[in-house]
Design a protein around this motif. Structure first.
Motif, mmCIF file in Angstrom:
data_model
loop_
_atom_site.group_PDB
_atom_site.id
_atom_site.type_symbol
_atom_site.label_atom_id
_atom_site.label_comp_id
_atom_site.label_asym_id
_atom_site.label_seq_id
_atom_site.Cartn_x
_atom_site.Cartn_y
_atom_site.Cartn_z
ATOM 1 N N GLU A 142 69.419 11.106 31.591
ATOM 2 C CA GLU A 142 68.047 10.866 31.141
ATOM 3 C C GLU A 142 67.678 11.845 30.033
ATOM 4 O O GLU A 142 67.924 13.050 30.150
ATOM 5 C CB GLU A 142 67.074 10.979 32.324
ATOM 6 C CG GLU A 142 67.238 12.255 33.137
ATOM 7 C CD GLU A 142 66.407 12.277 34.422
ATOM 8 O OE1 GLU A 142 66.268 11.206 35.039
ATOM 9 O OE2 GLU A 142 65.920 13.361 34.783
ATOM 10 N N SER A 144 62.318 7.805 19.478
ATOM 11 C CA SER A 144 63.309 6.761 19.778
ATOM 12 C C SER A 144 64.480 7.299 20.596
ATOM 13 O O SER A 144 65.283 6.526 21.112
ATOM 14 C CB SER A 144 63.836 6.163 18.476
ATOM 15 O OG SER A 144 64.495 7.170 17.716
ATOM 16 N N TYR A 156 64.177 9.062 23.376
ATOM 17 C CA TYR A 156 63.888 9.064 24.810
ATOM 18 C C TYR A 156 64.425 7.783 25.457
ATOM 19 O O TYR A 156 64.209 6.682 24.941
ATOM 20 C CB TYR A 156 62.381 9.159 25.065
ATOM 21 C CG TYR A 156 61.810 10.532 24.784
ATOM 22 C CD1 TYR A 156 62.034 11.577 25.662
ATOM 23 C CD2 TYR A 156 61.043 10.769 23.644
ATOM 24 C CE1 TYR A 156 61.511 12.838 25.420
ATOM 25 C CE2 TYR A 156 60.518 12.021 23.391
ATOM 26 C CZ TYR A 156 60.759 13.054 24.279
ATOM 27 O OH TYR A 156 60.246 14.305 24.027
ATOM 28 N N GLY A 157 65.109 7.930 26.562
ATOM 29 C CA GLY A 157 65.638 6.754 27.242
ATOM 30 C C GLY A 157 66.740 7.131 28.211
ATOM 31 O O GLY A 157 66.986 8.303 28.492
ATOM 32 N N TYR A 208 70.772 6.986 29.030
ATOM 33 C CA TYR A 208 72.052 6.940 28.331
ATOM 34 C C TYR A 208 73.188 6.826 29.341
ATOM 35 O O TYR A 208 73.061 7.250 30.487
ATOM 36 C CB TYR A 208 72.250 8.198 27.485
ATOM 37 C CG TYR A 208 71.304 8.312 26.306
ATOM 38 C CD1 TYR A 208 71.757 8.096 24.996
ATOM 39 C CD2 TYR A 208 69.970 8.645 26.483
ATOM 40 C CE1 TYR A 208 70.893 8.201 23.906
ATOM 41 C CE2 TYR A 208 69.095 8.752 25.410
ATOM 42 C CZ TYR A 208 69.563 8.532 24.127
ATOM 43 O OH TYR A 208 68.705 8.634 23.060
ATOM 44 N N GLN A 211 73.120 4.481 24.382
ATOM 45 C CA GLN A 211 71.721 4.443 24.810
ATOM 46 C C GLN A 211 71.432 3.073 25.437
ATOM 47 O O GLN A 211 71.563 2.043 24.786
ATOM 48 C CB GLN A 211 70.777 4.693 23.636
ATOM 49 C CG GLN A 211 69.326 4.837 24.074
ATOM 50 C CD GLN A 211 68.402 5.344 22.963
ATOM 51 O OE1 GLN A 211 68.831 5.527 21.820
ATOM 52 N NE2 GLN A 211 67.142 5.580 23.287
ATOM 53 N N THR A 243 68.419 2.338 27.337
ATOM 54 C CA THR A 243 66.993 1.996 27.189
ATOM 55 C C THR A 243 66.360 2.902 26.139
ATOM 56 O O THR A 243 66.800 4.040 25.932
ATOM 57 C CB THR A 243 66.203 2.183 28.503
ATOM 58 O OG1 THR A 243 66.101 3.583 28.793
ATOM 59 C CG2 THR A 243 66.872 1.461 29.656
ATOM 60 N N THR A 244 65.338 2.391 25.524
ATOM 61 C CA THR A 244 64.491 3.202 24.654
ATOM 62 C C THR A 244 63.118 3.231 25.299
ATOM 63 O O THR A 244 62.516 2.167 25.527
ATOM 64 C CB THR A 244 64.395 2.593 23.248
ATOM 65 O OG1 THR A 244 65.717 2.508 22.708
ATOM 66 C CG2 THR A 244 63.526 3.457 22.339
ATOM 67 N N ALA A 245 62.649 4.414 25.623
ATOM 68 C CA ALA A 245 61.398 4.528 26.383
ATOM 69 C C ALA A 245 60.229 3.946 25.600
ATOM 70 O O ALA A 245 60.187 3.991 24.361
ATOM 71 C CB ALA A 245 61.137 5.991 26.727
ATOM 72 N N THR A 297 58.753 8.545 29.079
ATOM 73 C CA THR A 297 60.168 8.883 29.207
ATOM 74 C C THR A 297 60.771 8.018 30.315
ATOM 75 O O THR A 297 60.065 7.612 31.237
ATOM 76 C CB THR A 297 60.356 10.372 29.575
ATOM 77 O OG1 THR A 297 59.551 10.668 30.721
ATOM 78 C CG2 THR A 297 59.971 11.285 28.427
ATOM 79 N N ASP A 298 62.051 7.720 30.185
ATOM 80 C CA ASP A 298 62.752 6.968 31.226
ATOM 81 C C ASP A 298 63.558 7.942 32.079
ATOM 82 O O ASP A 298 64.396 8.688 31.556
ATOM 83 C CB ASP A 298 63.689 5.921 30.595
ATOM 84 C CG ASP A 298 62.901 4.820 29.901
ATOM 85 O OD1 ASP A 298 61.681 4.717 30.137
ATOM 86 O OD2 ASP A 298 63.495 4.072 29.103
ATOM 87 N N SER A 325 59.865 4.432 34.380
ATOM 88 C CA SER A 325 59.272 4.605 33.048
ATOM 89 C C SER A 325 58.057 5.490 33.259
ATOM 90 O O SER A 325 56.994 5.034 33.682
ATOM 91 C CB SER A 325 58.870 3.237 32.471
ATOM 92 O OG SER A 325 58.098 3.428 31.307
#
Lengths: 440, 180
Positions: free
Chosen positions: A197, A205, A207-208, A210, A222, A224-226, A231-232, A248
């Motif tokens: 995370e 961009s 944040y997400g 991985y 990556q 997800t992109t939060a 933040t994810d 999320s």
């Protein structure tokens, strides 16, 4: 003639008055509709049970007086003998091994940093492998129980490392991009990959969630992109490794708990992103005590907590959602903050832990996944104080903190009926995170 | 009864429709909860439908039905054990002056409070004996317990209720003395 007790007369008049409330008009029709859906039991079934009248005289009649009972008992005995003998033969052919490996816990003694320790299930052989502040549940067993994923720092940036359970052989996962930090999240079920995370980054961009190979052999990907401003975090793989559930986290929510926002599911390749918690609710992750969501062992369902708006009222319940879609179903009563929820390895039970209602006594519950057979394991109404529980890998035990209203105590085990079994640790402290690995 | 035992649901419905109100009253008294009582009655009726073929003595139908109901009540109470909140009657109609045939409303409230303090099993023995009017032996038969157990359970339940009422009666006096 003995005069009638006036109290009994008063009582009977009162009972008559209380009973005067009319039965709902639909009650009989509803019962008949339900009865239409079930068949009468066959005569042979009832014959085997010796009828249904079950008057006391039937109870005291010796069992041997019923030949059908003897017949059934004989068959059961024969079958049991075959099973026991067969199981013994199979056991002799297989290597003996327990499925329960070491226990990992974080112990906060309110002096210095929290210590992260592994131990064998009888409480001996404690090995301290890390000290940390503000870390909570940030260390994760590999699925085979041979490694632990931990947070570390490199040049001031959050990084992820993998160590052996005795704290040796540290290997930091290398990331070429120094503009954001990546902390530990979860192991894939086969142990080949890890989800990480990004909770500190220079660019939004970044944040997400991985994913990378746990041996460091693949490039970082990556997933997800939060959502902007979020933040994810708290990624959790489905048992087949195809999906990842995560929080999320919305920092704009009232800071009542560690993290709150929404629960999402996404395919491990980043496709098919879906929100899970019902509209008008918030998904919450606490910093300690356990994970806020859990996949069913077959990966088709997920249980999680959700808090009704307004968030700071803390009116929380456990929900169950089918991964393929449909509205989540609430399976628990509303209560206080739900700190953790966990599915038993055999899929038959769900355990969840709930913060106290201001009385200083958290509650831990167990129920079937459909919410039936619910009972309290820990808290008011039980002889046990403490909080939260996690299953042993073989599903026969629950590891929990037994302690006082201030959260101090030790780790113990109990069975799923709430019977306390063994004391694991012998050092009063707050055990803020504990999990049980399978035997390597 | 014969048709119902042969699987005729309409006959079973006719057989039970006149009894449902009384079953509900019993369940409502034992459980002190409207919805749980509904559930218990429904469960008892379904169980009766399923097992009717095994009832060897049709004359015992009512006793058997009551036994199924009490067991359903126990199960409902167990399922509801985690609910700390007890159903409360939001607004009980207050009879006009002189219209309360059993004395004061206070006595009814005391009885209500005392009754709620009993366990489900204790309420069951009181309801079977004092509301349904079953003899101790018949009530014991319905509950599936020995007569001696029935007697001691009823005695204990009555004691608990009396004690609760007496305690309630004493409380205001003590409070008053403290104030003085």
């Amino acid at each position: 003639m003995t005069p009638r007790d006036p109290f009994e007369t008063t009582l009977e008049h009162w009972l008559d008055a209380e009973a005067a409330e009319m039965a709902p008009a639909t009650i009989h029709d509803d019962a008949m509709r339900a009865a239409r859906l079930v068949r009468q039991r066959p005569t042979w079934f009832i014959w085997l049970r010796g009828g249904v009248d079950a008057a006391p005289r039937a109870r005291v009649r010796p069992l041997v007086a019923r030949p059908q009972v003897l017949l059934v008992l004989g068959l059961i005995l024969l079958l049991a003998t075959v099973v026991v003998v067969g199981a013994g033969v199979i056991r002799q052919l297989q290597p003996q091994s327990s499925t329960n490996g070491r226990i990992m816990f974080a112990r906060d003694r309110a002096v210095g940093k929290a210590e992260y320790v592994t131990t064998v299930p009888d409480g001996s052989d404690e090995v301290r492998f890390m000290e940390a502040d503000q870390c909570g549940q940030c260390t994760f067993w590999s699925p085979d129980g041979r490694q632990i994923m931990i947070p570390t720092t490199v040049d001031g940036r959050l990084r992820t490392a993998i160590i052996a359970p005795d704290g040796t052989q540290q290997r930091t996962l290398a990331f070429p991009d120094a503009t954001f930090g990546l902390g530990p999240g979860a192991w894939s079920p086969d142990g080949r990959q890890v989800a990480l995370e990004a909770v500190e980054a220079d660019a939004a961009s970044q944040y997400g969630i991985y994913v990378t190979d746990s041996d460091g052999s693949s490039a970082l990907r990556q997933v997800t992109t939060a959502i902007a401003g979020r933040t994810d975090e708290v990624p959790t793989y489905s048992p087949d490794g195809r999906r990842i559930a995560f929080l999320s986290k919305n920092p704009g929510n009232p800071p009542v708990v560690y993290g709150s926002g929404d629960l999402f599911i996404v395919n491990a390749d980043g496709t098919d992103l879906r929100k899970v918690n019902p509209t008008g609710t918030t998904f919450v992750a606490t910093a300690a005590n356990g994970r806020p969501m859990a996949w069913s062992p077959d990966g088709r369902q997920i249980v999680f907590n959700a808090v009704e708006e307004p968030l700071d009222a803390g009116r929380s319940a456990v929900y169950l959602a089918n991964v393929e879609g449909g509205d989540p179903v609430r399976i628990s009563e509303f209560g206080s903050w739900i700190a953790m929820v966990e599915w038993s390895p055999d899929g038959a039970w769900i355990v969840w832990g709930e913060a106290d209602n201001g009385d200083g006594r958290p509650r831990t519950w167990i129920a079937h996944p459909d919410g039936t057979a619910v009972r309290q394991l820990i808290g008011p109404g039980t002889p046990i104080s403490g909080c939260c529980a996690t299953w042993s890998p073989d599903g026969t035990r629950l590891l929990f903190q037994r302690g006082d209203s201030r959260g101090n105590g030790d780790l113990w085990t109990m069975d799923k009926n709430g019977a306390v079994l063994d004391q694991i640790t012998h050092q009063q402290a707050r055990y803020i995170w504990f999990s049980w690995a399978p035997a390597p | 009864m014969l048709r119902a035992r042969q699987g005729d649901l309409e006959a079973f419905s006719t057989l039970t429709s006149s009894r449902t109100g009384r079953l509900f009253a019993v369940a409502r008294l034992i459980l002190r909860h409207h919805e749980l009582a509904e559930d218990a009655v429904q469960e008892a009726l379904i169980r009766a439908w399923q097992d009717l073929r095994g009832l060897r003595d049709p004359d015992r139908f009512d006793a058997w039905l009551h036994r199924l109901l009490v067991r359903a009540c126990y199960r409902a109470a167990e399922r509801d054990r985690r609910h700390a909140a007890v159903e409360l009657d939001i607004e009980r109609p207050v009879p006009a002056a002189g219209g309360d045939p059993q004395g004061s409303i206070a006595v009814r409230d005391q009885l209500e409070r005392g009754f709620r303090r009993l366990s489900t099993e204790q309420r069951a023995v009181i309801v079977l004996h004092h509301y349904l009017g079953l003899s101790l032996a018949d009530a014991a038969d319905t509950l599936g317990i020995p007569l001696g157990t029935m007697q001691s359970r009823l005695s204990r339940a009555t004691q608990v209720m009396r004690a609760a009422l007496e305690a309630d009666e004493r409380t205001p006096a003590l409070a008053g003395e403290t104030l003085r």
